[in-house]
Scaffold this motif. Sequence first.
Motif, PDB file in Angstrom:
ATOM      1  N   SER A  58       0.810  -1.218   0.000  1.00 36.30           N
ATOM      2  CA  SER A  58       0.000   0.000   0.000  1.00 36.30           C
ATOM      3  C   SER A  58       0.844   1.269   0.000  1.00 36.30           C
ATOM      4  O   SER A  58       0.314   2.358  -0.199  1.00 36.30           O
ATOM      5  CB  SER A  58      -0.934   0.012   1.218  1.00 36.30           C
ATOM      6  N   VAL A  59       2.141   1.142   0.211  1.00 38.11           N
ATOM      7  CA  VAL A  59       3.016   2.316   0.242  1.00 38.11           C
ATOM      8  C   VAL A  59       3.437   2.649  -1.186  1.00 38.11           C
ATOM      9  O   VAL A  59       4.137   1.886  -1.837  1.00 38.11           O
ATOM     10  CB  VAL A  59       4.252   2.077   1.136  1.00 38.11           C
ATOM     11  N   GLY A 106       4.927  -0.937  -2.602  1.00 36.82           N
ATOM     12  CA  GLY A 106       4.146  -0.907  -3.826  1.00 36.82           C
ATOM     13  C   GLY A 106       3.628  -2.280  -4.179  1.00 36.82           C
ATOM     14  O   GLY A 106       4.007  -3.286  -3.575  1.00 36.82           O
ATOM     15  N   PRO A 107       2.733  -2.321  -5.177  1.00 33.06           N
ATOM     16  CA  PRO A 107       2.118  -3.599  -5.548  1.00 33.06           C
ATOM     17  C   PRO A 107       3.121  -4.573  -6.137  1.00 33.06           C
ATOM     18  O   PRO A 107       4.101  -4.182  -6.759  1.00 33.06           O
ATOM     19  CB  PRO A 107       1.071  -3.201  -6.585  1.00 33.06           C
ATOM     20  N   MET A 108       2.856  -5.849  -5.925  1.00 37.54           N
ATOM     21  CA  MET A 108       3.705  -6.890  -6.511  1.00 37.54           C
ATOM     22  C   MET A 108       3.493  -6.913  -8.018  1.00 37.54           C
ATOM     23  O   MET A 108       2.374  -6.807  -8.503  1.00 37.54           O
ATOM     24  CB  MET A 108       3.372  -8.254  -5.920  1.00 37.54           C
ATOM     25  N   VAL A 109       4.597  -7.058  -8.734  1.00 38.44           N
ATOM     26  CA  VAL A 109       4.581  -7.122 -10.190  1.00 38.44           C
ATOM     27  C   VAL A 109       5.136  -8.477 -10.589  1.00 38.44           C
ATOM     28  O   VAL A 109       6.130  -8.936 -10.026  1.00 38.44           O
ATOM     29  CB  VAL A 109       5.453  -5.993 -10.785  1.00 38.44           C
ATOM     30  N   GLY A 110       4.493  -9.144 -11.559  1.00 35.92           N
ATOM     31  CA  GLY A 110       5.014 -10.436 -11.980  1.00 35.92           C
ATOM     32  C   GLY A 110       4.055 -11.174 -12.895  1.00 35.92           C
ATOM     33  O   GLY A 110       3.230 -10.568 -13.576  1.00 35.92           O
ATOM     34  N   THR A 111       4.176 -12.495 -12.886  1.00 40.22           N
ATOM     35  CA  THR A 111       3.378 -13.373 -13.727  1.00 40.22           C
ATOM     36  C   THR A 111       2.595 -14.336 -12.850  1.00 40.22           C
ATOM     37  O   THR A 111       3.129 -14.839 -11.868  1.00 40.22           O
ATOM     38  CB  THR A 111       4.297 -14.177 -14.672  1.00 40.22           C
ATOM     39  N   ALA A 112       1.351 -14.589 -13.214  1.00 39.63           N
ATOM     40  CA  ALA A 112       0.503 -15.532 -12.471  1.00 39.63           C
ATOM     41  C   ALA A 112       0.197 -16.729 -13.358  1.00 39.63           C
ATOM     42  O   ALA A 112      -0.038 -16.578 -14.560  1.00 39.63           O
ATOM     43  CB  ALA A 112      -0.785 -14.854 -12.041  1.00 39.63           C
ATOM     44  N   ALA A 149      -5.842  -4.645   1.154  1.00 39.66           N
ATOM     45  CA  ALA A 149      -5.632  -5.505  -0.011  1.00 39.66           C
ATOM     46  C   ALA A 149      -5.277  -4.621  -1.196  1.00 39.66           C
ATOM     47  O   ALA A 149      -6.035  -3.718  -1.555  1.00 39.66           O
ATOM     48  CB  ALA A 149      -6.884  -6.325  -0.298  1.00 39.66           C
ATOM     49  N   VAL A 150      -4.115  -4.884  -1.790  1.00 35.27           N
ATOM     50  CA  VAL A 150      -3.620  -4.065  -2.898  1.00 35.27           C
ATOM     51  C   VAL A 150      -3.576  -4.919  -4.160  1.00 35.27           C
ATOM     52  O   VAL A 150      -2.987  -6.009  -4.148  1.00 35.27           O
ATOM     53  CB  VAL A 150      -2.222  -3.500  -2.570  1.00 35.27           C
ATOM     54  N   ARG A 151      -4.192  -4.416  -5.211  1.00 31.51           N
ATOM     55  CA  ARG A 151      -4.223  -5.172  -6.474  1.00 31.51           C
ATOM     56  C   ARG A 151      -2.804  -5.389  -7.006  1.00 31.51           C
ATOM     57  O   ARG A 151      -2.015  -4.459  -7.108  1.00 31.51           O
ATOM     58  CB  ARG A 151      -5.064  -4.454  -7.511  1.00 31.51           C
TER      59      ARG A 151
END
Length: 197
Positions: A6-7, A53-59, A94-96
């Motif tokens: 969330s930061v 900050g939000p997690m960045v990656g592949t799901a 909860a952060v998208r």
Amino acid sequence: MDAFPSVDLSAVPEPSLVERKGPTSLVEYNRLVALIRPFVPSGLPVKAGGSFGPMVGTARGKFGPVTCWPSWQVVLREDAVELLNAEGLKGVIAVRMELKSRRSTMPALYELEARPLARLHPGCIGEWKTPGCDICGRPESFPLPPKRWLLRSSIPEGLDVFGVAGANLHVISERFVEVIQRLGPADVTYLELPAAD
């Protein structure tokens, strides 16, 4: 453990915050902490190895209403976040996540932030402690003891989600579990965490 999605640090014009770096000098470390501190809510730690900050990656794959992978990363499906908010649970941050997927039907996924508001009881930590670091400010630490319980006076009142200082635990209320279980099976096991004075 020190992930605060969330930061938002997007207003900090510092390229080294975007790139992963290895060891750095104490002067550089202190400079970066000074840049970040105004954007981090008071009481939250700013430590080496922290992420913001939000997690960045592949799901990949299918996700249940709540998923833990790795064990300290709690991911919620969008319908779970909506239900938790609709039921009025407190402390749910909860952060998208910014994830890419080959599947066009991948639901939006959210990282659950658990701010380290509670503490383990000193009686369960005992000899597991290692001293803090005067240089980087990292407090005393310990591996998670096999038997653990919370210090009752440190438990935040009225929250359904919070973290534990010095440990990568997400503590949730029974109400949180009851609400999430309405959405079907998940790959998560819930354990009771006792408290003592």
